[in-house]
Scaffold this active site. Sequence first.
Site, PDB file in Angstrom:
ATOM      1  N   ASP A 188      -9.991 -59.451 -23.957  1.00 29.92           N
ATOM      2  CA  ASP A 188      -9.040 -60.151 -23.090  1.00 29.92           C
ATOM      3  C   ASP A 188      -8.611 -59.237 -21.945  1.00 29.92           C
ATOM      4  O   ASP A 188      -7.599 -58.538 -22.023  1.00 29.92           O
ATOM      5  CB  ASP A 188      -7.837 -60.690 -23.865  1.00 29.92           C
ATOM      6  CG  ASP A 188      -8.187 -61.921 -24.682  1.00 29.92           C
ATOM      7  OD1 ASP A 188      -9.362 -62.350 -24.648  1.00 29.92           O
ATOM      8  OD2 ASP A 188      -7.291 -62.464 -25.351  1.00 29.92           O
ATOM      9  N   HIS A 310     -12.349 -58.732 -31.483  1.00 32.55           N
ATOM     10  CA  HIS A 310     -11.136 -59.266 -30.842  1.00 32.55           C
ATOM     11  C   HIS A 310     -10.171 -59.927 -31.824  1.00 32.55           C
ATOM     12  O   HIS A 310      -8.984 -59.629 -31.848  1.00 32.55           O
ATOM     13  CB  HIS A 310     -11.524 -60.247 -29.732  1.00 32.55           C
ATOM     14  CG  HIS A 310     -10.349 -60.715 -28.947  1.00 32.55           C
ATOM     15  ND1 HIS A 310      -9.545 -59.852 -28.227  1.00 32.55           N
ATOM     16  CD2 HIS A 310      -9.800 -61.944 -28.790  1.00 32.55           C
ATOM     17  CE1 HIS A 310      -8.576 -60.543 -27.652  1.00 32.55           C
ATOM     18  NE2 HIS A 310      -8.698 -61.802 -27.977  1.00 32.55           N
ATOM     19  N   HIS A 320      -2.118 -67.433 -33.963  1.00 33.08           N
ATOM     20  CA  HIS A 320      -3.545 -67.194 -34.252  1.00 33.08           C
ATOM     21  C   HIS A 320      -3.796 -66.875 -35.732  1.00 33.08           C
ATOM     22  O   HIS A 320      -4.797 -66.249 -36.064  1.00 33.08           O
ATOM     23  CB  HIS A 320      -4.111 -66.036 -33.416  1.00 33.08           C
ATOM     24  CG  HIS A 320      -4.140 -66.287 -31.949  1.00 33.08           C
ATOM     25  ND1 HIS A 320      -4.594 -67.450 -31.396  1.00 33.08           N
ATOM     26  CD2 HIS A 320      -3.785 -65.490 -30.905  1.00 33.08           C
ATOM     27  CE1 HIS A 320      -4.519 -67.376 -30.072  1.00 33.08           C
ATOM     28  NE2 HIS A 320      -4.022 -66.202 -29.748  1.00 33.08           N
ATOM     29  N   HIS A 347      -5.961 -59.910 -29.683  1.00 35.42           N
ATOM     30  CA  HIS A 347      -5.776 -61.349 -29.828  1.00 35.42           C
ATOM     31  C   HIS A 347      -4.332 -61.765 -30.100  1.00 35.42           C
ATOM     32  O   HIS A 347      -3.801 -62.630 -29.420  1.00 35.42           O
ATOM     33  CB  HIS A 347      -6.706 -61.889 -30.920  1.00 35.42           C
ATOM     34  CG  HIS A 347      -6.971 -63.356 -30.829  1.00 35.42           C
ATOM     35  ND1 HIS A 347      -7.157 -64.016 -29.622  1.00 35.42           N
ATOM     36  CD2 HIS A 347      -7.095 -64.320 -31.793  1.00 35.42           C
ATOM     37  CE1 HIS A 347      -7.388 -65.305 -29.863  1.00 35.42           C
ATOM     38  NE2 HIS A 347      -7.351 -65.517 -31.158  1.00 35.42           N
ATOM     39  N   VAL A 348      -3.696 -61.200 -31.119  1.00 34.68           N
ATOM     40  CA  VAL A 348      -2.315 -61.546 -31.437  1.00 34.68           C
ATOM     41  C   VAL A 348      -1.401 -60.612 -30.644  1.00 34.68           C
ATOM     42  O   VAL A 348      -1.525 -59.387 -30.757  1.00 34.68           O
ATOM     43  CB  VAL A 348      -2.059 -61.407 -32.946  1.00 34.68           C
ATOM     44  CG1 VAL A 348      -0.606 -61.713 -33.263  1.00 34.68           C
ATOM     45  CG2 VAL A 348      -2.990 -62.326 -33.719  1.00 34.68           C
TER      46      VAL A 348
END
Length: 455
Positions: A188, A310, A320, A347-348
Amino acid sequence: MAAAIWFLIALSVYIAGPCNGGVTSYYVRKSSPSVDMPIEHFPPPSGHNVPEQVHITQGDHDGRSVIVSWVTPRKAHSHVVKHWAADKCNHKHKTHASTTTYTYHKYKSGFIHHATIKRLEYDTKYFYEVGHGHETRQFFFTTPPKEGPDVPYTFGIIGDLGQTYDSNSTLEHYMSNPKGQAVLFLGDLSYADHYAYHDNRRWDVWGRFVEKSTAYQPWIWTAGNHELDYGPEFGEPVPFKSYMHRYHVPYKASKSTSPLWYSIKRASAYVIVLSSYSAYGTYTPQYNWLQEELPKVNRSETPWLIILVHSPWYNSNNYHFKEGESMRVMFEPWLVHYKVDMVLSGHVHSYERSERVSNVKYNITDGLCTPVKDPSAPIYLTLGDGGNIEGLANSFTEPQPSYSAFREASFGHATLEIKNRTHAYYTWHRNHDNEPVAADSLWIHNRIWYPEEED
Ligand SMILES: *[C@@H]1O[C@H](CO)[C@@H](O)[C@H](O)[C@H]1NC(C)=O
Ligand SMILES: *[C@@H]1O[C@H](CO)[C@@H](O)[C@H](O)[C@H]1NC(C)=O
Ligand SMILES: *[C@@H]1O[C@H](CO)[C@@H](O)[C@H](O)[C@H]1NC(C)=O
Ligand SMILES: *[C@@H]1O[C@H](CO)[C@@H](O)[C@H](O)[C@H]1NC(C)=O
């Protein structure tokens, strides 16, 4: 005064943890919205066709090559990078880049150049120069020491960075620490897809924003869901189009068939990058590759086996939650078998560190489906806390599960200081503290050479 308050907060963190799991930090972050920095803050360098968005990454499997990437806005020329060892400035070498462009909806990219500088000496400072005539720019990097079991090396760890004022704070905090030698980036990057038609100018802005670090240190790239840029509804059905044009990785050197999964050796570490958003079921290319890859790791040469992916496999945030579960089911038995030291994820948008646990006994009928402490298991770190526009994920599952050792919803980054084959010092730094303050830290013990429980 400020110091005393920090002390009290730190103390309350350690006495307030719930009994079932580890510590849920009660540090309360000053709440302010996550806002992207204006595009105007990152104008192209002045001139007609000046190179911009310069970034480097490792260019081979062993650390003797570097991929230099940059963009020239108006003309493809020049696609050459010159480099020289810091102490031999009369010996300048030229490397030709491959040059590409792409379109995305109504956006048209500049000329994107990727050049692989090969056969560098280990542990050596090099200068390099891109551009043409009076429109050149100069940068430098240092190659890693030759791989070996007791070679000290320090990685920065950053995930889900984006381009908000918080992102800037994260990057500045990381850069203010002189120890970091390369960044393990957990996916990301730009969050351009936050904008209508994934306004790809935001990819350019991101490239300019992070250049202050990426031009000087290799960033080891992992693809996240915001790299998908999947927009069939406006004629952009090819996943990872922008990312793969802009960010090259040395995947062929590890016999991978895709830039989305690959491995590198660097100093005393062996880093395997996986893709949460590519197929990983039995017989798929990623599955076959990882199956052949893990037995190749020689822990006498590179004791530290680190996986980047990720979407986290162990995480206790409601945001998530369990998205990484099917990949965990596929690959966790291998990671335990090969005694992987740590798995780093993003991700989180918060921070979490797990205990060494595994959950690999379940066989459909035996009911054995609870994570258990396992000295062969990796530590799972979730560092999706770079500071992007989506803000913090500040809702944790309650009570804190026993696999979770420490969790806190704050922005930050981490560093991993490998000392030798047995010990590495890991620290997490929240943006609201100074860089030298570690809000979470652990001496990590290598799973092959010192498989003792961490304190
Ligand atoms: C990023 O942070 C640095 C250091 O605090 C500051 O000098 C710079 O102005 C910031 N950039 C933006 C666009 O806010
Ligand atoms: C593993 O690395 C060590 C140290 O470099 C080397 O001596 C040994 O031959 C390697 N083993 C294999 C199977 O390549
Ligand atoms: C699953 O585990 C149970 C308990 O150990 C065992 O009796 C059973 O045979 C296993 N089933 C399979 C398909 O391996
Ligand atoms: C490895 O590093 C740790 C931490 O600095 C140190 O305590 C230990 O003695 C070192 N081991 C060896 C064999 O040098």
